[in-house]
Design a protein around this motif. Structure first.
Motif, PDB file in Angstrom:
ATOM      1  N   GLN A 129       1.437 -44.545  19.550  1.00 37.75           N
ATOM      2  CA  GLN A 129       0.871 -43.262  20.120  1.00 37.75           C
ATOM      3  C   GLN A 129       1.730 -43.362  21.588  1.00 37.75           C
ATOM      4  OE1 GLN A 129      -1.659 -41.224  19.210  1.00 37.75           O
ATOM      5  NE2 GLN A 129      -1.661 -42.269  17.262  1.00 37.75           N
ATOM      6  N   TRP A 130       2.101 -42.117  21.896  1.00 40.95           N
ATOM      7  CA  TRP A 130       2.526 -41.983  23.434  1.00 40.95           C
ATOM      8  C   TRP A 130       1.975 -40.847  24.126  1.00 40.95           C
ATOM      9  CZ3 TRP A 130       8.746 -41.266  22.254  1.00 40.95           C
ATOM     10  CH2 TRP A 130       9.230 -42.644  22.163  1.00 40.95           C
ATOM     11  N   SER A 131       1.921 -41.013  25.177  1.00 41.93           N
ATOM     12  CA  SER A 131       1.791 -39.935  26.158  1.00 41.93           C
ATOM     13  C   SER A 131       2.690 -39.839  27.373  1.00 41.93           C
ATOM     14  CB  SER A 131       0.206 -39.605  26.572  1.00 41.93           C
ATOM     15  OG  SER A 131      -0.123 -41.139  26.949  1.00 41.93           O
ATOM     16  N   TYR A 132       3.150 -39.090  27.881  1.00 44.19           N
ATOM     17  CA  TYR A 132       3.964 -39.045  29.003  1.00 44.19           C
ATOM     18  C   TYR A 132       3.286 -39.101  30.329  1.00 44.19           C
ATOM     19  CZ  TYR A 132       8.348 -38.466  26.412  1.00 44.19           C
ATOM     20  OH  TYR A 132       9.462 -38.516  25.585  1.00 44.19           O
ATOM     21  N   ALA A 133       3.406 -39.907  31.358  1.00 36.99           N
ATOM     22  CA  ALA A 133       2.737 -39.919  32.467  1.00 36.99           C
ATOM     23  C   ALA A 133       3.085 -38.604  33.349  1.00 36.99           C
ATOM     24  CB  ALA A 133       3.382 -41.231  33.255  1.00 36.99           C
ATOM     25  N   SER A 134       4.195 -38.220  33.364  1.00 39.97           N
ATOM     26  CA  SER A 134       4.614 -36.886  33.830  1.00 39.97           C
ATOM     27  C   SER A 134       4.237 -35.504  33.446  1.00 39.97           C
ATOM     28  CB  SER A 134       6.057 -37.165  34.266  1.00 39.97           C
ATOM     29  OG  SER A 134       6.884 -36.425  33.125  1.00 39.97           O
ATOM     30  N   GLU A 135       3.351 -35.692  32.182  1.00 46.74           N
ATOM     31  CA  GLU A 135       3.134 -34.322  31.515  1.00 46.74           C
ATOM     32  C   GLU A 135       1.864 -34.331  31.116  1.00 46.74           C
ATOM     33  OE1 GLU A 135       5.192 -31.653  28.225  1.00 46.74           O
ATOM     34  OE2 GLU A 135       6.483 -33.150  29.000  1.00 46.74           O
ATOM     35  N   ALA A 136       0.824 -33.870  31.856  1.00 46.97           N
ATOM     36  CA  ALA A 136      -0.406 -33.794  31.341  1.00 46.97           C
ATOM     37  C   ALA A 136      -0.903 -33.066  30.005  1.00 46.97           C
ATOM     38  CB  ALA A 136      -1.317 -33.249  32.453  1.00 46.97           C
ATOM     39  N   GLY A 137      -1.398 -33.897  29.096  1.00 46.24           N
ATOM     40  CA  GLY A 137      -1.869 -33.313  27.741  1.00 46.24           C
ATOM     41  C   GLY A 137      -0.996 -33.559  26.792  1.00 46.24           C
ATOM     42  N   TYR A 138       0.151 -34.124  27.210  1.00 43.73           N
ATOM     43  CA  TYR A 138       1.237 -34.460  26.126  1.00 43.73           C
ATOM     44  C   TYR A 138       0.876 -35.633  25.279  1.00 43.73           C
ATOM     45  CZ  TYR A 138       5.753 -35.291  23.662  1.00 43.73           C
ATOM     46  OH  TYR A 138       6.564 -35.593  22.620  1.00 43.73           O
ATOM     47  N   LYS A 139       1.084 -35.565  24.020  1.00 39.23           N
ATOM     48  CA  LYS A 139       0.601 -36.496  23.113  1.00 39.23           C
ATOM     49  C   LYS A 139       1.700 -36.620  21.827  1.00 39.23           C
ATOM     50  CE  LYS A 139      -4.052 -37.527  24.281  1.00 39.23           C
ATOM     51  NZ  LYS A 139      -3.790 -38.512  25.063  1.00 39.23           N
ATOM     52  N   MET A 140       2.250 -37.792  21.400  1.00 42.45           N
ATOM     53  CA  MET A 140       2.932 -37.840  20.224  1.00 42.45           C
ATOM     54  C   MET A 140       2.603 -39.004  19.543  1.00 42.45           C
ATOM     55  SD  MET A 140       6.941 -37.475  19.865  1.00 42.45           S
ATOM     56  CE  MET A 140       7.362 -38.745  21.059  1.00 42.45           C
ATOM     57  N   THR A 141       2.751 -39.001  18.097  1.00 42.22           N
ATOM     58  CA  THR A 141       2.091 -39.954  17.281  1.00 42.22           C
ATOM     59  C   THR A 141       3.612 -40.356  16.568  1.00 42.22           C
ATOM     60  OG1 THR A 141      -0.036 -39.420  17.047  1.00 42.22           O
ATOM     61  CG2 THR A 141       0.841 -41.040  15.164  1.00 42.22           C
ATOM     62  N   LEU A 142       3.817 -41.571  16.267  1.00 41.18           N
ATOM     63  CA  LEU A 142       5.063 -42.001  15.444  1.00 41.18           C
ATOM     64  C   LEU A 142       4.345 -42.953  14.536  1.00 41.18           C
ATOM     65  CD1 LEU A 142       5.752 -41.998  18.909  1.00 41.18           C
ATOM     66  CD2 LEU A 142       8.113 -42.046  17.771  1.00 41.18           C
ATOM     67  N   LYS A 143       5.166 -42.938  13.251  1.00 40.61           N
ATOM     68  CA  LYS A 143       4.762 -43.862  12.195  1.00 40.61           C
ATOM     69  C   LYS A 143       6.108 -44.660  11.826  1.00 40.61           C
ATOM     70  CE  LYS A 143       4.473 -43.490   7.401  1.00 40.61           C
ATOM     71  NZ  LYS A 143       4.401 -42.655   6.015  1.00 40.61           N
ATOM     72  N   ARG A 144       5.891 -45.968  11.907  1.00 39.63           N
ATOM     73  CA  ARG A 144       7.121 -46.865  11.293  1.00 39.63           C
ATOM     74  C   ARG A 144       7.473 -46.693  10.015  1.00 39.63           C
ATOM     75  NH1 ARG A 144       9.185 -51.647  13.405  1.00 39.63           N
ATOM     76  NH2 ARG A 144       7.088 -52.059  14.762  1.00 39.63           N
ATOM     77  N   VAL A 145       8.672 -46.364   9.859  1.00 39.48           N
ATOM     78  CA  VAL A 145       9.458 -46.171   8.626  1.00 39.48           C
ATOM     79  C   VAL A 145      10.479 -47.216   8.200  1.00 39.48           C
ATOM     80  CG1 VAL A 145       9.356 -43.634   8.695  1.00 39.48           C
ATOM     81  CG2 VAL A 145      11.161 -44.572   9.555  1.00 39.48           C
ATOM     82  N   LYS A 146      10.808 -48.156   9.234  1.00 41.70           N
ATOM     83  CA  LYS A 146      11.701 -49.392   8.898  1.00 41.70           C
ATOM     84  C   LYS A 146      11.450 -50.423   9.895  1.00 41.70           C
ATOM     85  CE  LYS A 146      15.624 -46.881   7.085  1.00 41.70           C
ATOM     86  NZ  LYS A 146      16.994 -46.314   7.460  1.00 41.70           N
TER      87      LYS A 146
END
Length: 123
Positions: free
Chosen positions: A106-123
């Protein structure tokens, strides 16, 4: 008997420490991760590959087809902050990060309120 008991207890302690270190090492970002959800839907499907030397490859598809770019990254010692330099001249961007079961990030940028991203390991 006392000597055997001491040897056995030292061995158990050593195994426990090794297991903790293995868990920490297995939860590193090194590998390939695909974006499964994001505040910006155009990022879904992008892949981030993190190499052990602190460099990475970002691959995406846009209206012109497939494209890619390189980046540099640093991770703090407790794997909660990743700093990425996309080589766009903006320098390193700090991202709060969490890795679950070595499979989901899970990611959230410190400089961008409300931004979230989810990444799944594929390799």
């Amino acid at each position: 008997m006392a000597v055997i008991a001491v040897i056995m207890s030292v061995n158990f302690m050593a195994c426990s420490d090794d297991d903790d270190e293995d868990d920490k090492q297995s939860n590193t970002v090194i590998g390939t991760w695909q974006v499964t959800s994001s505040t910006y839907t155009e990022e879904v499907g992008d892949t981030y590959t993190f190499y052990s030397n602190g460099t990475g490859l970002l691959e995406w598809e846009d209206s012109n087809g497939n494209d890619s770019g390189t980046f540099k990254y640093k991770v703090n010692s407790d794997y909660t902050i990743i700093s990425i330099d996309y080589e766009d001249g903006d320098g390193y961007e700090e991202i709060s990060m969490s890795i679950t079961d070595n499979a989901l990030m899970q990611w959230s940028y410190a400089s961008e309120a409300g931004y979230k991203m989810t990444l799944k390991r594929v390799k």
